[in-house]
Design a protein around this motif. Structure first.
Motif, PDB file in Angstrom:
ATOM      1  N   CYS A  29      15.809   1.381  -2.215  1.00  0.00           N
ATOM      2  CA  CYS A  29      15.498  -0.051  -2.111  1.00  0.00           C
ATOM      3  C   CYS A  29      14.060  -0.304  -2.550  1.00  0.00           C
ATOM      4  CB  CYS A  29      15.701  -0.534  -0.681  1.00  0.00           C
ATOM      5  SG  CYS A  29      15.325  -2.298  -0.476  1.00  0.00           S
ATOM      6  N   LYS A  30      13.865  -1.369  -3.310  1.00  0.00           N
ATOM      7  CA  LYS A  30      12.534  -1.660  -3.856  1.00  0.00           C
ATOM      8  C   LYS A  30      11.508  -1.996  -2.783  1.00  0.00           C
ATOM      9  CE  LYS A  30      13.955  -6.436  -4.796  1.00  0.00           C
ATOM     10  NZ  LYS A  30      15.370  -6.269  -4.438  1.00  0.00           N
ATOM     11  N   VAL A  31      11.958  -2.378  -1.577  1.00  0.00           N
ATOM     12  CA  VAL A  31      11.033  -2.722  -0.495  1.00  0.00           C
ATOM     13  C   VAL A  31      10.349  -1.475   0.063  1.00  0.00           C
ATOM     14  CG1 VAL A  31      10.863  -3.670   1.842  1.00  0.00           C
ATOM     15  CG2 VAL A  31      12.280  -4.821   0.122  1.00  0.00           C
ATOM     16  N   VAL A  32      11.076  -0.367   0.083  1.00  0.00           N
ATOM     17  CA  VAL A  32      10.609   0.850   0.752  1.00  0.00           C
ATOM     18  C   VAL A  32       9.218   1.300   0.316  1.00  0.00           C
ATOM     19  CG1 VAL A  32      11.081   3.310   1.099  1.00  0.00           C
ATOM     20  CG2 VAL A  32      12.947   1.645   1.284  1.00  0.00           C
ATOM     21  N   PRO A  33       8.911   1.354  -0.983  1.00  0.00           N
ATOM     22  CA  PRO A  33       7.577   1.844  -1.379  1.00  0.00           C
ATOM     23  C   PRO A  33       6.433   0.906  -1.002  1.00  0.00           C
ATOM     24  CG  PRO A  33       9.130   1.943  -3.217  1.00  0.00           C
ATOM     25  CD  PRO A  33       9.750   1.091  -2.165  1.00  0.00           C
ATOM     26  N   PHE A  34       6.772  -0.334  -0.620  1.00  0.00           N
ATOM     27  CA  PHE A  34       5.719  -1.330  -0.399  1.00  0.00           C
ATOM     28  C   PHE A  34       5.723  -1.896   1.027  1.00  0.00           C
ATOM     29  CE2 PHE A  34       6.745  -1.630  -4.985  1.00  0.00           C
ATOM     30  CZ  PHE A  34       5.524  -1.203  -5.484  1.00  0.00           C
ATOM     31  N   ILE A  40       1.031  -6.286   5.494  1.00  0.00           N
ATOM     32  CA  ILE A  40      -0.296  -6.899   5.455  1.00  0.00           C
ATOM     33  C   ILE A  40      -0.192  -8.349   4.991  1.00  0.00           C
ATOM     34  CG2 ILE A  40      -2.573  -6.839   4.380  1.00  0.00           C
ATOM     35  CD1 ILE A  40      -2.201  -3.773   4.139  1.00  0.00           C
ATOM     36  N   LEU A  41       0.570  -8.586   3.929  1.00  0.00           N
ATOM     37  CA  LEU A  41       0.754  -9.955   3.431  1.00  0.00           C
ATOM     38  C   LEU A  41       1.421 -10.822   4.489  1.00  0.00           C
ATOM     39  CD1 LEU A  41       1.934  -9.149  -0.212  1.00  0.00           C
ATOM     40  CD2 LEU A  41      -0.280 -10.090   0.475  1.00  0.00           C
ATOM     41  N   HIS A  76       8.389  -2.992  -9.040  1.00  0.00           N
ATOM     42  CA  HIS A  76       7.115  -2.292  -9.205  1.00  0.00           C
ATOM     43  C   HIS A  76       5.956  -2.953  -8.468  1.00  0.00           C
ATOM     44  CE1 HIS A  76       8.989   0.266 -12.185  1.00  0.00           C
ATOM     45  NE2 HIS A  76       9.385  -0.790 -12.872  1.00  0.00           N
ATOM     46  N   SER A  77       6.239  -3.852  -7.540  1.00  0.00           N
ATOM     47  CA  SER A  77       5.118  -4.525  -6.870  1.00  0.00           C
ATOM     48  C   SER A  77       5.546  -5.204  -5.582  1.00  0.00           C
ATOM     49  CB  SER A  77       4.495  -5.577  -7.799  1.00  0.00           C
ATOM     50  OG  SER A  77       5.441  -6.590  -8.112  1.00  0.00           O
ATOM     51  N   ALA A  78       4.551  -5.396  -4.705  1.00  0.00           N
ATOM     52  CA  ALA A  78       4.697  -6.260  -3.532  1.00  0.00           C
ATOM     53  C   ALA A  78       4.041  -7.578  -3.905  1.00  0.00           C
ATOM     54  CB  ALA A  78       4.007  -5.647  -2.322  1.00  0.00           C
ATOM     55  N   ASN A  79       4.635  -8.695  -3.474  1.00  0.00           N
ATOM     56  CA  ASN A  79       4.177  -9.988  -3.981  1.00  0.00           C
ATOM     57  C   ASN A  79       4.031 -11.039  -2.885  1.00  0.00           C
ATOM     58  OD1 ASN A  79       4.917  -8.998  -6.778  1.00  0.00           O
ATOM     59  ND2 ASN A  79       6.912  -9.071  -5.797  1.00  0.00           N
ATOM     60  N   ILE A  80       3.081 -11.921  -3.097  1.00  0.00           N
ATOM     61  CA  ILE A  80       3.004 -13.138  -2.316  1.00  0.00           C
ATOM     62  C   ILE A  80       3.209 -14.272  -3.311  1.00  0.00           C
ATOM     63  CG2 ILE A  80       0.463 -13.224  -2.495  1.00  0.00           C
ATOM     64  CD1 ILE A  80       0.489 -14.618   0.262  1.00  0.00           C
ATOM     65  N   THR A 110       0.182  -3.480  -6.101  1.00  0.00           N
ATOM     66  CA  THR A 110       0.820  -2.161  -6.078  1.00  0.00           C
ATOM     67  C   THR A 110       0.222  -1.250  -5.007  1.00  0.00           C
ATOM     68  OG1 THR A 110      -0.699  -1.383  -7.804  1.00  0.00           O
ATOM     69  CG2 THR A 110       1.437  -2.253  -8.521  1.00  0.00           C
ATOM     70  N   GLN A 111      -0.934  -1.636  -4.447  1.00  0.00           N
ATOM     71  CA  GLN A 111      -1.586  -0.816  -3.424  1.00  0.00           C
ATOM     72  C   GLN A 111      -2.167  -1.714  -2.340  1.00  0.00           C
ATOM     73  OE1 GLN A 111      -4.517   1.386  -5.646  1.00  0.00           O
ATOM     74  NE2 GLN A 111      -3.068   2.989  -6.200  1.00  0.00           N
TER      75      GLN A 111
END
Length: 214
Positions: A29-34, A40-41, A76-80, A110-111
């Protein structure tokens, strides 16, 4: 530590992943790495006093029932994301337009270090987004300037349920599909694209709504 009214569905999103993703609750799942970045967001959004909800399978933060921002993950990213991001001043040039969405804007990370470095800036963007909503600011969006391809018009005429579903999409979603279908140079390719996305349109899903790993 401040106490917030947490939505258990958001906790589930952060633990198990996107509820609309076929890889939800799996390492793919794409959520797992982020997870850390998304948490934090999430905290930034909660500290602003917004209400935490789940919409379209991801956390959305609202004011008086109005969507202000979202927190989600792409491949490839976490987003707000800011629903009225086009109206923000964006003094730090962080906002990005996603696809053909006219009003909304997102910031990708990404971090977690990137997020923490911009903590005060992000919080100021959130507060500005809240004020934009409180002031009732609006913008006249560009209506579909692109002509519908003949293949789409034919399919709409021949299938009333499909026509109703397409016309029920937001103007931004309609426009995204029209552009995607029209970009094909050959008529057969345009027909193929329309048929490929027909079931998705019948479900009210936009071209860029589904972020499954490909």
């Amino acid at each position: 530590m401040a106490m917030f009214a947490l939505n258990p569905l958001v906790d589930k999103y952060l633990i198990d992943g996107c509820m609309r993703c076929k890889y939800g609750a799996t390492p793919q799942c794409k959520v797992v790495p982020f997870r850390e970045e998304l948490e934090i967001l999430r905290q930034f959004a909660l500290e602003s006093g917004l209400t935490e909800e789940i919409k379209w399978g991801a956390p959305v933060y609202t004011l008086g029932g109005k969507n202000i921002l979202s927190v989600n993950a792409l491949k490839h990213s976490a987003n707000i994301g800011f629903f009225k991001g086009m109206l923000l001043k964006d003094t730090h040039s962080l906002l990005q337009q996603q696809g053909n969405i006219q009003l909304g804007r997102i910031i990708k990370f990404t971090q977690k270090e990137e997020i923490l470095r911009l903590e005060s800036v992000l919080k100021s963007y959130i507060l500005e987004a809240i004020e934009v909503e409180r002031r009732g600011e609006k913008v006249v969006l560009q209506k579909n300037p692109e002509p519908m391809p003949e293949e789409l018009l034919s399919e709409l005429d021949n299938d009333l349920a499909f026509k109703k579903a397409f016309e029920g999409l937001t103007l931004g979603r309609q426009r995204a599909y029209i552009i995607h279908f029209s970009q094909a140079k050959q008529s057969e390719t345009r027909k193929s694209r329309i048929l490929k996305h027909k079931a998705q349109i019948l479900q009210g899903i936009g071209l860029h709504d589904n972020y499954k790993s490909k």
